[in-house]
Design a protein around this motif. Structure first.
Motif, PDB file in Angstrom:
ATOM      1  N   CYS A 154      33.041  56.617  28.717  1.00  0.00           N
ATOM      2  CA  CYS A 154      33.146  55.364  27.967  1.00  0.00           C
ATOM      3  C   CYS A 154      32.240  55.373  26.740  1.00  0.00           C
ATOM      4  O   CYS A 154      32.554  54.712  25.738  1.00  0.00           O
ATOM      5  CB  CYS A 154      32.763  54.185  28.864  1.00  0.00           C
ATOM      6  SG  CYS A 154      33.860  53.917  30.261  1.00  0.00           S
ATOM      7  N   SER A 211      42.720  46.333  38.599  1.00  0.00           N
ATOM      8  CA  SER A 211      41.675  45.690  37.794  1.00  0.00           C
ATOM      9  C   SER A 211      40.410  46.532  37.811  1.00  0.00           C
ATOM     10  O   SER A 211      40.362  47.599  38.422  1.00  0.00           O
ATOM     11  CB  SER A 211      41.410  44.277  38.310  1.00  0.00           C
ATOM     12  OG  SER A 211      41.107  44.278  39.685  1.00  0.00           O
ATOM     13  N   ALA A 212      39.381  46.032  37.123  1.00  0.00           N
ATOM     14  CA  ALA A 212      38.184  46.836  36.866  1.00  0.00           C
ATOM     15  C   ALA A 212      37.338  47.049  38.114  1.00  0.00           C
ATOM     16  O   ALA A 212      37.108  46.132  38.901  1.00  0.00           O
ATOM     17  CB  ALA A 212      37.347  46.174  35.778  1.00  0.00           C
ATOM     18  N   GLY A 232      31.530  46.031  36.130  1.00  0.00           N
ATOM     19  CA  GLY A 232      31.211  45.291  34.916  1.00  0.00           C
ATOM     20  C   GLY A 232      29.710  45.253  34.735  1.00  0.00           C
ATOM     21  O   GLY A 232      28.965  46.026  35.352  1.00  0.00           O
ATOM     22  N   THR A 265      39.173  51.665  36.582  1.00  0.00           N
ATOM     23  CA  THR A 265      38.820  51.221  35.239  1.00  0.00           C
ATOM     24  C   THR A 265      37.519  50.423  35.243  1.00  0.00           C
ATOM     25  O   THR A 265      37.002  50.053  36.294  1.00  0.00           O
ATOM     26  CB  THR A 265      39.942  50.345  34.650  1.00  0.00           C
ATOM     27  OG1 THR A 265      40.140  49.204  35.509  1.00  0.00           O
ATOM     28  CG2 THR A 265      41.249  51.123  34.549  1.00  0.00           C
ATOM     29  N   ARG A 303      35.012  47.352  32.785  1.00  0.00           N
ATOM     30  CA  ARG A 303      35.047  46.263  31.813  1.00  0.00           C
ATOM     31  C   ARG A 303      33.616  45.955  31.369  1.00  0.00           C
ATOM     32  O   ARG A 303      32.675  46.643  31.785  1.00  0.00           O
ATOM     33  CB  ARG A 303      35.722  45.022  32.390  1.00  0.00           C
ATOM     34  CG  ARG A 303      34.960  44.349  33.524  1.00  0.00           C
ATOM     35  CD  ARG A 303      35.637  43.056  33.925  1.00  0.00           C
ATOM     36  NE  ARG A 303      34.811  42.261  34.831  1.00  0.00           N
ATOM     37  CZ  ARG A 303      35.004  40.972  35.078  1.00  0.00           C
ATOM     38  NH1 ARG A 303      35.991  40.322  34.490  1.00  0.00           N
ATOM     39  NH2 ARG A 303      34.208  40.316  35.899  1.00  0.00           N
ATOM     40  N   ASP A 304      33.445  44.942  30.517  1.00  0.00           N
ATOM     41  CA  ASP A 304      32.125  44.588  29.971  1.00  0.00           C
ATOM     42  C   ASP A 304      31.477  45.798  29.298  1.00  0.00           C
ATOM     43  O   ASP A 304      30.265  46.009  29.390  1.00  0.00           O
ATOM     44  CB  ASP A 304      31.179  44.078  31.071  1.00  0.00           C
ATOM     45  CG  ASP A 304      31.649  42.795  31.728  1.00  0.00           C
ATOM     46  OD1 ASP A 304      32.469  42.078  31.110  1.00  0.00           O
ATOM     47  OD2 ASP A 304      31.189  42.499  32.847  1.00  0.00           O
ATOM     48  N   THR A 354      40.339  50.907  30.763  1.00  0.00           N
ATOM     49  CA  THR A 354      39.654  49.622  30.714  1.00  0.00           C
ATOM     50  C   THR A 354      40.623  48.504  31.066  1.00  0.00           C
ATOM     51  O   THR A 354      41.764  48.491  30.585  1.00  0.00           O
ATOM     52  CB  THR A 354      39.087  49.355  29.306  1.00  0.00           C
ATOM     53  OG1 THR A 354      38.297  50.468  28.905  1.00  0.00           O
ATOM     54  CG2 THR A 354      38.239  48.104  29.289  1.00  0.00           C
ATOM     55  N   ILE A 355      40.190  47.585  31.935  1.00  0.00           N
ATOM     56  CA  ILE A 355      40.957  46.378  32.269  1.00  0.00           C
ATOM     57  C   ILE A 355      39.988  45.207  32.239  1.00  0.00           C
ATOM     58  O   ILE A 355      38.854  45.314  32.703  1.00  0.00           O
ATOM     59  CB  ILE A 355      41.653  46.495  33.632  1.00  0.00           C
ATOM     60  CG1 ILE A 355      42.733  47.589  33.595  1.00  0.00           C
ATOM     61  CG2 ILE A 355      42.272  45.162  34.048  1.00  0.00           C
ATOM     62  CD1 ILE A 355      43.459  47.805  34.915  1.00  0.00           C
ATOM     63  N   CYS A 356      40.429  44.076  31.704  1.00  0.00           N
ATOM     64  CA  CYS A 356      39.509  42.966  31.418  1.00  0.00           C
ATOM     65  C   CYS A 356      39.111  42.140  32.639  1.00  0.00           C
ATOM     66  O   CYS A 356      38.115  41.413  32.597  1.00  0.00           O
ATOM     67  CB  CYS A 356      40.123  42.045  30.363  1.00  0.00           C
ATOM     68  SG  CYS A 356      41.739  41.375  30.823  1.00  0.00           S
ATOM     69  N   ALA A 357      39.842  42.200  33.757  1.00  0.00           N
ATOM     70  CA  ALA A 357      39.578  41.338  34.919  1.00  0.00           C
ATOM     71  C   ALA A 357      39.176  42.168  36.129  1.00  0.00           C
ATOM     72  O   ALA A 357      39.467  43.361  36.215  1.00  0.00           O
ATOM     73  CB  ALA A 357      40.808  40.508  35.252  1.00  0.00           C
ATOM     74  N   HIS A 358      38.503  41.496  37.105  1.00  0.00           N
ATOM     75  CA  HIS A 358      38.106  42.239  38.307  1.00  0.00           C
ATOM     76  C   HIS A 358      38.996  41.969  39.512  1.00  0.00           C
ATOM     77  O   HIS A 358      38.803  42.563  40.568  1.00  0.00           O
ATOM     78  CB  HIS A 358      36.637  42.000  38.666  1.00  0.00           C
ATOM     79  CG  HIS A 358      36.251  40.585  38.971  1.00  0.00           C
ATOM     80  ND1 HIS A 358      36.916  39.786  39.857  1.00  0.00           N
ATOM     81  CD2 HIS A 358      35.227  39.835  38.500  1.00  0.00           C
ATOM     82  CE1 HIS A 358      36.333  38.603  39.941  1.00  0.00           C
ATOM     83  NE2 HIS A 358      35.300  38.601  39.113  1.00  0.00           N
TER      84      HIS A 358
END
Length: 241
Positions: free
Chosen positions: A43, A101-102, A105, A125, A127-128, A144-148
């Motif tokens: 990342c 999902s992530a 984070g 994946t 996020r944050d 990357t995925i925005c939600a957990h």
């Protein structure tokens, strides 16, 4: 087998491709094994190499866990760090296919780093990423995925498959922008010196190509000198076994 902090710091001085080249000199495994495939990417490519021991966990986020919440199990994880031989790298196998999902984070990575973890790897994946980058916490993911979602952990300190390879708890890992490899612990203390010898050998070719007027004959001679240096290293390695 335990490794000193000095050895781990020495391993971190070299990029992961050089580490892989050094491992090849010891003939302890086939050349096409032991490293993660291109589904696992750094990342934060500008971070220095990450070195540590695998603390493994399986993960899902498709449906709610039987009990607890997204962060159930974190305390058990950090309490288990003493079960591995040195500073941990968190390694997650996301069992959902495709990933929902992530895996991690900012909060999880802050916890892990505060307890001594050296980084995190997931077949899923993250996020944050801005916040995790600010922590200077190396992370390797498949995306990357925005939600957990309904993220939760299932089992810890069991063998997992990440990046196409089998990772045992406590496996020594080395990773940078080029990817992640395992390092056989039985030769780990010898790898830094082997890396230095590889760099000396490669310098024959690099110096010749930068000499200003290279030609095919000169290149062949430089490559011959490079290989002779490497052959000497291999001979010493075999003699010392």
């Amino acid at each position: 087998m335990s490794l000193s902090a000095a050895t781990l710091a020495d391993l971190a001085k070299f990029d992961t491709p050089t580490i892989c080249n050094a491992i090849e000199l010891f003939f302890v495994r086939p050349r096409n094994t032991g490293f993660m495939n291109d589904t696992i990417k750094a990342c934060f490519p500008k971070f220095p190499p990450m070195v540590g021991f695998a603390f493994t966990t399986t993960f899902r986020s498709m449906a709610s866990p039987p009990k607890g919440d997204a962060y159930t199990g974190l305390a058990d994880q950090v309490a288990g760090y003493d079960k591995i031989p040195g500073p941990p790298v968190m390694v997650f196998q996301d069992l959902d296919q495709p990933c929902v999902s992530a895996t991690f984070g900012e909060v999880m990575c802050t916890i892990y780093k505060s307890f001594g973890a050296q980084g995190i790897i997931t077949s899923g994946t993250g996020r944050d990423l801005d916040q995790v980058e600010a922590l200077k916490f190396p992370a390797f993911t498949s995306g990357t995925i925005c939600a957990h979602g309904y993220c939760h952990m299932l089992q810890t300190n069991i063998p997992v498959t990440v990046g196409g390879i089998w990772i045992e708890p406590g496996a020594l890992l080395h990773g940078d922008l080029n990817g992640v490899t395992t390092v056989p612990i039985e030769i780990a203390s010898e790898i830094p010196d082997a890396c230095r010898e590889i760099m000396k050998a490669e310098q024959y070719v690099l110096d010749y190509c930068k000499s200003g007027s290279p030609n095919a004959k000169g290149l062949a001679e430089a490559r011959k000198a490079c290989q002779a240096h490497l052959d000497g290293v291999i001979e010493r390695v075999r003699r010392d076994k």
